[in-house]
Design an enzyme around this catalytic site. Structure first.
Site, short mmCIF file in Angstrom:
data_model
loop_
_atom_site.label_atom_id
_atom_site.label_comp_id
_atom_site.label_asym_id
_atom_site.label_seq_id
_atom_site.Cartn_x
_atom_site.Cartn_y
_atom_site.Cartn_z
N ASP A 1 1.57 -10.26 0.37
CA ASP A 1 1.29 -8.88 0.77
C ASP A 1 2.17 -8.53 1.97
OD1 ASP A 1 0.09 -6.40 1.24
OD2 ASP A 1 -1.88 -7.16 0.67
N ASP A 46 -0.15 4.32 1.09
CA ASP A 46 -0.45 5.33 2.11
C ASP A 46 0.23 5.04 3.44
OD1 ASP A 46 -2.25 3.07 2.20
OD2 ASP A 46 -3.33 4.12 3.79
N GLU A 75 -5.04 1.77 2.86
CA GLU A 75 -5.01 0.59 3.72
C GLU A 75 -5.09 0.97 5.18
OE1 GLU A 75 -3.56 -2.59 6.24
OE2 GLU A 75 -2.59 -0.67 5.97
N GLU A 76 -4.48 2.10 5.54
CA GLU A 76 -4.42 2.50 6.95
C GLU A 76 -5.76 3.01 7.48
OE1 GLU A 76 -2.10 1.58 8.61
OE2 GLU A 76 -0.24 1.58 7.48
N HIS A 92 0.82 -1.21 0.00
CA HIS A 92 0.00 0.00 0.00
C HIS A 92 0.86 1.26 0.00
CE1 HIS A 92 0.34 0.74 4.43
NE2 HIS A 92 0.35 -0.58 4.53
N ASP A 142 6.28 0.34 6.94
CA ASP A 142 4.85 0.09 6.71
C ASP A 142 4.29 1.15 5.78
OD1 ASP A 142 2.25 -0.71 6.82
OD2 ASP A 142 1.90 -0.07 8.88
ZN LIG Z 1 0.70 -1.67 6.27
#
Ligand SMILES: [Zn+2]
Length: 642
Positions: free
Chosen positions: A271, A175, A242-243, A173, A208
């Site tokens: 993922d 974001d 995603e967050e 992701h 992340d």
């Molecule tokens: Zn993540």
């Protein structure tokens, strides 16, 4: 034999879980990930079938925790060696650091409750990020086909030479979690600096999940520079929220992928997840193989209206119900088939320095109830393990009353549940329904839970108690990824990680153990969950505009737990798909409608929760009235039935 005294909480290993923020040596992680992903690409080209691996079993205790063997490419062995020396150079290291640091320097925050793309301007932070990717990875962008889904979702296809092979899906992701501006001065290095201190890269998103995203693109850029062409098609899917919810990014990507590639069309989905770390003398890599489910239960209490204060007001009753919740947490037990027990088995099998008492307890647990209870006593005393294993509950919202001198007619609360991997939404609903039954009885409430009447039909009532899905976002626990001896994708991933870990450090032998892990959060609609739609959903996505002629009038809505299951749904053409839960979630047509409505200056909605009250008649009259005024431009009036 072990004794309880010998296994103490102090012996407890840190859980092997897919932590969402472990910023340890990101550049090294990037390199390893780069090589791991590249390795997977090289490896799969040598296999015509779905990874029929010839696995020799490593040392240690294989019965407790299976360890696939290191896997090295055969067909592309020379390329593997060449890439191995390329990525060991300082020049490559500098480039890899800059690739990730450059991505971190573009703030790509996603926020709670954002309006659709095109309406909420905060989404535009992804424009410079796409510009950055385009300039940083020129070969990727001149070779792979890129489709933008819902403007900022990125779907790349690297088309393989052999169409008979199912594609590989790599997801990440774009974001990051927002940085609270008031905390910026507490950062040792600014959150969007991408500062490299010689060992670590600093900033939001390094691990992340820009490390993952950049790792994938760096791998492909490097392979392209070497002239590599894959036999198996490689698909990349990068969501952008995603967050927060995943609705705008992965939600659209999942549907687009399912539509294009079909159901169950991918050989493997990789993922974001955990990295690797040392636990009790052994380095473990811990891919997340499971994720808990989720349910927000709304508890609504109404009391009969009266000018004389009754003994129990709706707020007082709600308080009693909430106390009942908190006095009765869900029972937690370790299930032998749970991912967490798999993790413990891998510790027992492979962690060199695990205290022997704990190792014994884990070994004996499958064969002895007494041993299992003792193990539970130790493991469940640890709050992190406890919440990973069981269904949790937390009262997160309450509201009631409007005025200090007025009796509250209504009060409500929301209980947030994270559902254990071996349970279900239905079991959680059943548990909560039963929990409040005696209090509903005591307070003389007409009790309805998720559409079902619980209290006696004609019983006297001094109010109502209603349980429902607060936001219509109930989520079943994710299907657990197989990790046994027959699980070829897991063996491919594990073998690749082992080979990469060893070769990058010039190590011989078995230096890293694999252990199944579990994600700590339940993220409702993360990219893996939605990617699974493309892989695992078998139900067709219904056309939201087609209402079958024989649809019964009082069928519960698609958001309801009883959708497709209530007796009124019998005979409905969409009964099965509604009951499967596949129709829950936001209407996919919303962005389209929002877009089309964007130019309409003033909108008037005529709404009612009930049919036959005259909405259409009123709307038509309103249309007449507007049309009679020559200065008004009423373009069209629509009568929608939802
Ligand atoms: Zn993540």
């Amino acid at each position: 034999m072990f004794t309880e005294k010998a296994i103490t909480g102090g012996d407890l290993p840190a859980p092997l879980l897919a932590s969402r923020a472990k910023p340890s040596r990101p550049w090294r992680r990037l390199l390893v990930l780069t090589v791991a992903a590249g390795y997977a690409l090289l490896s799969v080209t040598t296999r015509r079938q779905l990874f029929p691996l010839n696995l020799k079993h490593g040392h240690h205790d294989e019965d407790l925790c299976f360890q696939p063997n290191e896997l090295t490419p055969t067909k592309n062995g020379d390329l593997w060696t060449e890439i191995g020396s390329t990525i060991s150079t300082d020049a490559f290291k500098t480039k890899a650091i800059e690739w990730l640091a450059g991505a971190v320097r573009v703030p790509t925050e996603s926020h709670d409750k954002m309006d659709p793309v095109g309406v909420d301007t905060r989404w535009e932070v992804f424009v410079p990020f796409h510009v950055y990717l385009l300039s940083a990875f020129p070969l990727v962008h001149s070779t792979l086909a890129l489709t933008k889904v819902n403007t900022y979702g990125m779907w790349y296809e690297w088309t393989g030479s052999d169409a008979s092979l199912k594609p590989l899906l790599l997801a990440a992701h774009q974001d990051v979690v927002p940085v609270d501006p008031t905390t910026v001065d507490q950062w040792e290095h600014p959150p969007y600096s991408g500062f490299f201190d010689g060992e670590r890269i600093w900033g939001r998103g390094t691990s992340d999940d820009k490390g993952g995203l950049i790792g994938i693109l760096s791998t492909i850029e490097t392979l392209l520079a070497k002239g590599f062409k894959p036999a198996r098609t490689v698909v990349l899917a990068f969501g952008f929220d995603e967050e927060t919810s995943g609705v705008h990014g992965a939600g659209h990507l999942g549907k687009a992928l399912a539509e294009h590639y079909g159901e169950r069309s991918f050989a493997m989905v990789v993922d974001e997840g955990a990295g690797f770390m040392e636990n009790f003398g052994t380095v473990f890599a811990t891919p997340g193989i499971a994720e808990k489910g989720g349910l927000d239960v709304r508890v609504d209490v109404t009391s009969a209206h009266s000018s004389i204060p009754p003994k129990d007001t709706s707020i007082g009753i709600l308080a009693a119900l909430l106390v009942e919740y908190e006095s009765n947490p869900y029972e937690v037990h370790i299930d032998l088939h749970s991912p967490v027990f798999d993790t413990l088995l891998c510790f027992a099998g492979h962690a060199k320095d695990l205290p022997s008492s704990l190792r014994k307890a884990i070994r004996q647990a499958p064969h002895s109830k007494k041993a299992m209870r003792s193990l539970e006593k130790v493991i469940l005393a640890d709050n992190v393990y406890r919440s990973l294993i069981g269904t949790t509950q937390a009262i997160t919202l309450t509201q009631g009353g409007v005025k200090s001198n007025a009796l509250p007619e209504q009060a409500w609360a929301v209980i947030n549940h994270r559902i254990e991997t071996e349970s279900s939404v239905a079991a959680t609903v059943e548990h909560d329904t039963q929990l409040l039954k005696s209090l509903a009885n005591k307070f003389n409430l007409t009790y309805t839970s998720f559409g079902a009447q619980i209290s006696e039909k004609d019983a006297p009532s001094s109010g109502t108690l209603t349980l429902s899905d607060a936001w219509g976002t109930a989520l079943e626990p994710a299907p657990i990824t197989p990790t046994g001896r027959d699980a070829a994708p897991y063996a491919l991933l594990a073998g690749t990680i082992k080979a990469t870990f060893n070769s990058h450090r010039s190590l011989q032998g078995d230096n890293i153990a694999m252990s199944p892990g579990i994600m700590t959060g339940n993220t409702a609609t993360t990219s893996p969950r939605l990617a699974m739609i493309a892989v695992q959903t078998s139900a067709a996505v219904p056309d939201p505009l087609s209402v079958p002629e024989n649809a019964p009038e009082h069928c519960p809505g698609t958001e309801s737990q009883l959708a497709g299951k209530a007796s009124a749904c019998a005979g409905c053409a969409n009964q099965d798909v509604c009951a499967s839960g596949a129709t829950r979630g936001p209407d996919p047509a919303l962005p389209l409608i929002t877009n089309r409505m964007a130019n309409v200056k003033r909108k008037i909605l005529i709404l009612s929760g009930k049919g036959g009250v005259g909405k259409s008649t009123f709307t038509a009259q309103l249309g007449w009235a507007f049309a009679a005024d020559e200065d008004t431009q009423a373009s069209s009036l629509h009568d929608l039935h939802l």
